[in-house]
Design a protein around this motif. Structure first.
Motif, mmCIF file in Angstrom:
data_model
loop_
_atom_site.group_PDB
_atom_site.id
_atom_site.type_symbol
_atom_site.label_atom_id
_atom_site.label_comp_id
_atom_site.label_asym_id
_atom_site.label_seq_id
_atom_site.Cartn_x
_atom_site.Cartn_y
_atom_site.Cartn_z
ATOM 1 N N ASP A 84 0.856 -1.191 0.000
ATOM 2 C CA ASP A 84 0.000 0.000 0.000
ATOM 3 C C ASP A 84 0.892 1.241 0.000
ATOM 4 O O ASP A 84 1.365 1.693 1.042
ATOM 5 C CB ASP A 84 -0.902 -0.017 1.234
ATOM 6 C CG ASP A 84 -1.946 1.090 1.216
ATOM 7 O OD1 ASP A 84 -1.748 2.087 0.478
ATOM 8 O OD2 ASP A 84 -2.947 0.981 1.942
ATOM 9 N N LEU A 85 1.137 1.798 -1.169
ATOM 10 C CA LEU A 85 2.067 2.921 -1.296
ATOM 11 C C LEU A 85 1.568 4.165 -0.576
ATOM 12 O O LEU A 85 2.363 4.932 -0.029
ATOM 13 C CB LEU A 85 2.318 3.234 -2.776
ATOM 14 C CG LEU A 85 2.876 2.101 -3.635
ATOM 15 C CD1 LEU A 85 3.264 2.625 -5.011
ATOM 16 C CD2 LEU A 85 4.073 1.436 -2.959
ATOM 17 N N GLN A 86 0.284 4.369 -0.586
ATOM 18 C CA GLN A 86 -0.279 5.538 0.093
ATOM 19 C C GLN A 86 -0.036 5.452 1.592
ATOM 20 O O GLN A 86 0.321 6.452 2.233
ATOM 21 C CB GLN A 86 -1.785 5.628 -0.194
ATOM 22 C CG GLN A 86 -2.432 6.951 0.160
ATOM 23 C CD GLN A 86 -2.086 8.044 -0.842
ATOM 24 O OE1 GLN A 86 -1.372 7.795 -1.813
ATOM 25 N NE2 GLN A 86 -2.547 9.247 -0.598
ATOM 26 N N ASP A 87 -0.210 4.282 2.157
ATOM 27 C CA ASP A 87 0.017 4.092 3.591
ATOM 28 C C ASP A 87 1.495 4.243 3.930
ATOM 29 O O ASP A 87 1.852 4.820 4.961
ATOM 30 C CB ASP A 87 -0.487 2.716 4.015
ATOM 31 C CG ASP A 87 -0.364 2.491 5.515
ATOM 32 O OD1 ASP A 87 -1.003 3.246 6.274
ATOM 33 O OD2 ASP A 87 0.374 1.576 5.918
ATOM 34 N N ARG A 89 3.676 6.064 2.264
ATOM 35 C CA ARG A 89 3.984 7.490 2.166
ATOM 36 C C ARG A 89 3.587 8.219 3.445
ATOM 37 O O ARG A 89 4.334 9.052 3.962
ATOM 38 C CB ARG A 89 3.254 8.103 0.973
ATOM 39 C CG ARG A 89 3.473 9.603 0.811
ATOM 40 C CD ARG A 89 2.555 10.179 -0.246
ATOM 41 N NE ARG A 89 1.165 10.050 0.128
ATOM 42 C CZ ARG A 89 0.540 10.876 0.980
ATOM 43 N NH1 ARG A 89 1.202 11.886 1.554
ATOM 44 N NH2 ARG A 89 -0.734 10.692 1.276
ATOM 45 N N GLN A 90 2.398 7.883 3.966
ATOM 46 C CA GLN A 90 1.935 8.514 5.193
ATOM 47 C C GLN A 90 2.844 8.172 6.363
ATOM 48 O O GLN A 90 3.111 9.016 7.228
ATOM 49 C CB GLN A 90 0.504 8.076 5.502
ATOM 50 C CG GLN A 90 -0.140 8.841 6.658
ATOM 51 C CD GLN A 90 -0.239 10.317 6.391
ATOM 52 O OE1 GLN A 90 -0.791 10.727 5.360
ATOM 53 N NE2 GLN A 90 0.303 11.141 7.281
ATOM 54 N N ARG A 100 7.470 16.123 2.832
ATOM 55 C CA ARG A 100 6.812 15.467 1.697
ATOM 56 C C ARG A 100 7.557 14.184 1.374
ATOM 57 O O ARG A 100 8.791 14.134 1.448
ATOM 58 C CB ARG A 100 6.810 16.380 0.477
ATOM 59 C CG ARG A 100 6.021 15.850 -0.716
ATOM 60 C CD ARG A 100 6.209 16.754 -1.920
ATOM 61 N NE ARG A 100 7.584 16.704 -2.401
ATOM 62 C CZ ARG A 100 8.051 15.793 -3.242
ATOM 63 N NH1 ARG A 100 7.257 14.830 -3.690
ATOM 64 N NH2 ARG A 100 9.306 15.817 -3.638
ATOM 65 N N THR A 102 7.375 10.558 -1.370
ATOM 66 C CA THR A 102 6.753 9.786 -2.430
ATOM 67 C C THR A 102 7.345 8.376 -2.387
ATOM 68 O O THR A 102 8.528 8.199 -2.096
ATOM 69 C CB THR A 102 7.004 10.397 -3.823
ATOM 70 O OG1 THR A 102 8.418 10.481 -4.058
ATOM 71 C CG2 THR A 102 6.393 11.782 -3.918
ATOM 72 N N ARG A 104 7.384 4.663 -4.673
ATOM 73 C CA ARG A 104 7.013 4.002 -5.922
ATOM 74 C C ARG A 104 7.675 2.628 -5.999
ATOM 75 O O ARG A 104 8.706 2.367 -5.382
ATOM 76 C CB ARG A 104 7.380 4.851 -7.145
ATOM 77 C CG ARG A 104 8.855 5.139 -7.298
ATOM 78 C CD ARG A 104 9.094 6.143 -8.415
ATOM 79 N NE ARG A 104 10.506 6.432 -8.602
ATOM 80 C CZ ARG A 104 11.297 5.758 -9.432
ATOM 81 N NH1 ARG A 104 10.796 4.767 -10.160
ATOM 82 N NH2 ARG A 104 12.563 6.078 -9.551
#
Length: 264
Positions: A84-87, A89-90, A100, A102, A104
């Motif tokens: 889960d890339l969004q998780d 990142r968070q 910030r 990112t 990938r």
């Protein structure tokens, strides 16, 4: 006796019912197969396609690459396909100094993490820092850089305070002064303390014009003595509190507020 033709359903109706039953059965089997596939993917994918490398890029001053790698690794569930890339990142952005991030995928087994740390413009209240964009963050005790000016106010007003600080800093530098602290209280009253030790009270209204009034008079004030407090909350003048060694005559000529109406 009932007519058999009325009791026996037509052939077409029987075919429709059978067709509906088969469609429902096929649908059930497809859904079961998909659910089983998802379960198998979740169970076996991390072993078949594991994440073996977490690479961190970016200019880091306050967090090490190792800390970021450990943070991502602890949050990681799944392999390269299901991570889960969004998780993730968070998780990186939850670190105090990270502004910030990112994340990938890089086939076949690498996660690439790019990070930008916050760049503090000033200290914020007792325990925080603030960026040039007005973002407040609190990195914890012992990690606040020394030598930064102090800005004070409610967190929601941070962008406004930063904007005024940058503007007033540049204006005051033209006459050789630096801001040590800038604050706005809950009523909206502004106060500036200069590195040379002078406090400027600007009040709640016309604060830019009041600071400009001080800048225009600063050379005259310094020639007359050593001001400690300059109260600019007046319509046309200001009051000055002088250091003990200031000349009485100079003090009398610059205390113009006695002839001016006071404002907020």
């Amino acid at each position: 006796m009932a007519d058999p033709a009325r009791i026996t359903p037509p052939v077409e109706e029987v075919r429709v019912r059978r067709s509906g039953t088969w469609l429902a059965l096929v649908g059930f089997l497809l859904i079961s197969a998909m659910a089983s596939g998802v379960w198998l993917l979740g169970h076996w994918e991390p072993q078949l396609f594991p994440v073996r490398i977490i690479a961190v890029e970016g200019e880091l001053h306050h967090h090490s690459s190792r800390l970021l790698q450990e943070t991502i690794s602890e949050r990681l569930s799944g392999g390269i396909l299901t991570a889960d890339l969004q998780d993730l990142r968070q998780a990186a952005e939850d670190l105090a100094w990270v502004g910030r991030a990112t994340v990938r995928r890089v086939w076949p087994d690498r996660l690439q993490v790019e990070v930008e740390e916050h760049r503090p413009l000033a200290r914020w209240n007792r325990d925080g820092l603030v960026t040039a964009e007005g973002i407040v963050f609190r990195p914890g005790t012992g990690t606040v850089p020394a030598g930064l000016p102090l800005l004070e106010g409610e967190d929601r007003r941070a962008p406004e305070v930063v904007k005024r600080y940058v503007q007033w800093r540049d204006d005051l530098m033209l006459i050789g002064h630096l801001i040590q602290s800038l604050s706005v209280d809950p009523r909206g009253a502004w106060r500036v303390e200069l590195v040379m030790g002078v406090e400027l009270y600007l009040g709640t209204e016309h604060v830019d014009q009041r600071l400009a009034r001080y800048i225009a008079s600063a050379a005259q004030l310094e020639a007359a003595g050593q001001p400690l407090v300059v109260d600019l909350r007046y319509s046309n003048g200001f009051a000055v509190k002088w250091a003990a060694n200031a000349e009485p005559q100079a003090r009398a000529t610059t205390d113009r507020s006695k002839r001016s109406g006071k404002r907020g």
